[in-house]
Design an enzyme around this catalytic site. Structure first.
Site, PDB file in Angstrom:
ATOM      1  CG  HIS A 134      -5.936   1.800   5.159  1.00  0.00           C
ATOM      2  ND1 HIS A 134      -5.224   2.693   6.257  1.00  0.00           N
ATOM      3  CD2 HIS A 134      -4.860   0.898   5.181  1.00  0.00           C
ATOM      4  CE1 HIS A 134      -4.125   2.833   6.463  1.00  0.00           C
ATOM      5  NE2 HIS A 134      -3.782   1.555   5.711  1.00  0.00           N
ATOM      6  CD  GLU A 171      -3.473  -2.292   7.630  1.00  0.00           C
ATOM      7  OE1 GLU A 171      -2.575  -2.734   7.125  1.00  0.00           O
ATOM      8  OE2 GLU A 171      -4.231  -1.520   7.273  1.00  0.00           O
ATOM      9  CB  SER A 201       4.648  -1.245  11.907  1.00  0.00           C
ATOM     10  OG  SER A 201       4.444  -0.283  12.343  1.00  0.00           O
ATOM     11  CG  ASN A 227      -1.613   1.267   1.611  1.00  0.00           C
ATOM     12  OD1 ASN A 227      -1.757   1.870   0.394  1.00  0.00           O
ATOM     13  ND2 ASN A 227      -2.158   1.434   2.465  1.00  0.00           N
ATOM     14  N   GLY A 242       2.802  -1.265   4.275  1.00  0.00           N
ATOM     15  CA  GLY A 242       2.689   0.244   3.949  1.00  0.00           C
ATOM     16  C   GLY A 242       4.067   0.753   3.809  1.00  0.00           C
ATOM     17  N   GLY A 243       4.540   1.508   4.551  1.00  0.00           N
ATOM     18  CA  GLY A 243       5.830   2.067   4.292  1.00  0.00           C
ATOM     19  C   GLY A 243       6.999   1.410   3.812  1.00  0.00           C
ATOM     20  CE  LYS A 291       0.180   3.297   4.924  1.00  0.00           C
ATOM     21  NZ  LYS A 291       0.206   3.438   6.432  1.00  0.00           N
ATOM     22  CD  GLU A 340      -2.876   5.578   6.747  1.00  0.00           C
ATOM     23  OE1 GLU A 340      -3.046   5.684   5.554  1.00  0.00           O
ATOM     24  OE2 GLU A 340      -1.858   5.061   7.296  1.00  0.00           O
ATOM     25  N   GLY A 361       1.653   2.063  10.585  1.00  0.00           N
ATOM     26  CA  GLY A 361       2.807   3.379  10.534  1.00  0.00           C
ATOM     27  C   GLY A 361       3.382   3.864  11.747  1.00  0.00           C
TER      28      GLY A 361
HETATM   29  P1  PGA Z   1       2.690   0.533   7.657  1.00  0.00           P
HETATM   30  O1  PGA Z   1       1.159   0.681   6.831  1.00  0.00           O
HETATM   31  O2  PGA Z   1       3.195  -0.992   6.908  1.00  0.00           O
HETATM   32  O3  PGA Z   1       3.390   1.633   7.245  1.00  0.00           O
HETATM   33  O4  PGA Z   1       2.368   0.206   8.935  1.00  0.00           O
HETATM   34  C1  PGA Z   1       0.262  -0.487   6.942  1.00  0.00           C
HETATM   35  C2  PGA Z   1      -0.902  -0.017   5.950  1.00  0.00           C
HETATM   36  O5  PGA Z   1      -1.108   1.141   5.763  1.00  0.00           O
HETATM   37  O6  PGA Z   1      -1.708  -0.777   5.393  1.00  0.00           O
END
Ligand code: PGA
Length: 247
Positions: free
Chosen positions: A93, A165, A211, A8, A230-231, A10, A95, A171
């Site tokens: 998600h 999640e 993470s 992802n 994500g990251g 983002k 966010e 994040g």
């Molecule tokens: P992250 O994000 O791996 O940066 O924690 C996970 C996600 O957005 O699904």
């Protein structure tokens, strides 16, 4: 065992940068046995279509509007992303829920629209830290599942992946313990059995997100059907290693 690895992006990178990413990932994953999906921003989907079609890497969107079409300035529909070759969409998600105030009701509508347009859904659920500290995580996630899956038929579940999640892990660099990941995933499976059937519960794919990094992914992937990253997916070399691994 074959796993599902989802990236992802983002709101990161530019379409011009994504060309190199897509070409590199396609090359590095050509022999993988895993299922690989990347979800870049909408603006990158054309590039994804051009450079990922014919590769092992599928791609998807990070959101869609719940309506099919019409007067929704600035929004993007399921059929638009499907037309560009996307096979997945991430919905629910944390966010989107927290920063864009998406409710379970809206997410449920989006799931229906996505499925009606032939998109597979990565459906995110997860509790915040207060809920976890109060030992209410299971009940909270169970309720989220009941609400977002309302009116979804068992045969449609073939196109639904659940992503557990925990919000406090997304994040933040904080990862849920393996024990918690395992117990939440088995709780989710149990709830799918309650809502549908034992067969549906066995078949459904449940991934963990929050993470996940090149340092910690091995143990996490071993406890789930895959991961939503994500990251750490922004580094194509690291992401390709996770995608290529034998599990
Ligand atoms: P992250 O994000 O791996 O940066 O924690 C996970 C996600 O957005 O699904």
């Amino acid at each position: 065992m074959k796993k599902l690895i989802i990236g992802n992006f983002k709101m990161n990178t530019k379409p011009s940068e994504f060309k190199h990413y897509a070409m590199t990932l396609a090359t590095k994953t050509k022999d993988t046995k895993n299922d690989v999906v990347v979800c870049p921003p909408f603006t990158h989907l054309y590039v994804a279509k051009e450079f990922l079609t014919g590769s092992k890497v599928e791609f998807g969107a990070q959101n869609i509007n719940e309506n099919e079409s019409g007067a929704y300035t600035g929004e993007v529909s399921a059929s638009m992303v499907k037309d560009l070759g996307a096979s997945y969409v991430i919905l629910g998600h944390s966010e989107r829920r927290s920063k864009f105030k998406e409710s379970d009701r809206t997410i449920n509508k989006k799931v229906k629209t996505a499925l009606a347009n032939g998109l597979k859904v990565v459906l995110c659920v997860g509790e915040n830290l207060v809920t976890r500290t109060n030992k209410e995580a299971s009940a909270f996630v169970k309720k989220q599942l009941d609400d977002v899956l309302k009116g979804i038929y068992e045969n449609e579940l073939d196109s639904v992946v659940i992503a557990y999640e925990p919000i406090w892990a997304v994040g933040t660099g904080k990862v849920a313990t393996i024990k918690d990941i395992q117990s939440m995933i088995s709780m989710i499976r149990k709830e799918i059995e309650n809502l549908y059937s034992a067969k549906a519960s066995e078949k459904i794919t449940i991934v963990y997100g929050g993470s996940v990094t090149i340092q910690n992914y091995k143990k996490i992937v071993a406890s789930a059907d895959g991961v939503l990253i994500g990251g750490a997916c922004l580094n194509v070399d690291d992401f390709a290693i996770i995608c290529r691994d034998n599990y």
